[in-house]
Design an enzyme around this catalytic site. Sequence first.
Site, PDB file in Angstrom:
ATOM      1  N   ALA A   1     123.343  86.192-113.028  1.00 29.87           N
ATOM      2  CA  ALA A   1     124.689  86.019-113.575  1.00 29.87           C
ATOM      3  C   ALA A   1     124.696  84.996-114.714  1.00 29.87           C
ATOM      4  O   ALA A   1     125.432  85.163-115.694  1.00 29.87           O
ATOM      5  CB  ALA A   1     125.662  85.595-112.475  1.00 29.87           C
TER       6      ALA A   1
ATOM      7  N   GLY B   1     123.490  86.953-117.602  1.00 23.57           N
ATOM      8  CA  GLY B   1     124.445  88.016-117.909  1.00 23.57           C
ATOM      9  C   GLY B   1     125.718  87.519-118.546  1.00 23.57           C
ATOM     10  O   GLY B   1     126.280  88.171-119.436  1.00 23.57           O
ATOM     11  N   ASP B   2     126.188  86.358-118.132  1.00 28.68           N
ATOM     12  CA  ASP B   2     127.385  85.753-118.714  1.00 28.68           C
ATOM     13  C   ASP B   2     127.179  85.529-120.209  1.00 28.68           C
ATOM     14  O   ASP B   2     128.022  85.896-121.033  1.00 28.68           O
ATOM     15  CB  ASP B   2     127.687  84.430-118.001  1.00 28.68           C
ATOM     16  CG  ASP B   2     128.854  83.677-118.608  1.00 28.68           C
ATOM     17  OD1 ASP B   2     129.900  84.295-118.867  1.00 28.68           O
ATOM     18  OD2 ASP B   2     128.706  82.462-118.836  1.00 28.68           O
ATOM     19  N   ALA B   3     126.061  84.942-120.566  1.00 24.40           N
ATOM     20  CA  ALA B   3     125.772  84.645-121.976  1.00 24.40           C
ATOM     21  C   ALA B   3     125.585  85.923-122.794  1.00 24.40           C
ATOM     22  O   ALA B   3     126.108  86.031-123.915  1.00 24.40           O
ATOM     23  CB  ALA B   3     124.522  83.770-122.078  1.00 24.40           C
TER      24      ALA B   3
END
Length: 136
Positions: free
Chosen positions: A15, A18-20
């Site tokens: 995560a 994935g967030d970035a």
Amino acid sequence: MTEKNWALLNGLALAYVGDAIYETYIRDYLVNQGQTRPNQLHRMATHFVSAKAQAFLMHEMISAELLSEEEETMFKRGRNAKSHTSAKNADITTYRISTGFEALMGFLHLSGRKERMEELINWCIQKVEETNDAKK
């Protein structure tokens, strides 16, 4: 360098990446749409990257049966991960689902499945745009 099995990485690490990655794609999309004012960019980006938006998108992807079994497993790994932080603007369920969304994006990115990741991100962008248009 040996091939890593990214499916073994914990959900919060997936995560984190994935967030970035997802935010970068959304920022690129908004700037390419001609948005240039920082306050407006930030406000528009929240329609795509907030926990509420990501949870909505995850529900929509699952309902549309867009994900493979492996992709759903990566989502669940992120969703079920024990986080020591909490969401600022979302309930815990929404926050956990959005963490699962980010874990899925992180997994696809790290495992070199760029085409699939971009397919899902483009689907998400289209879904958010349709939802925003319906609200107008």
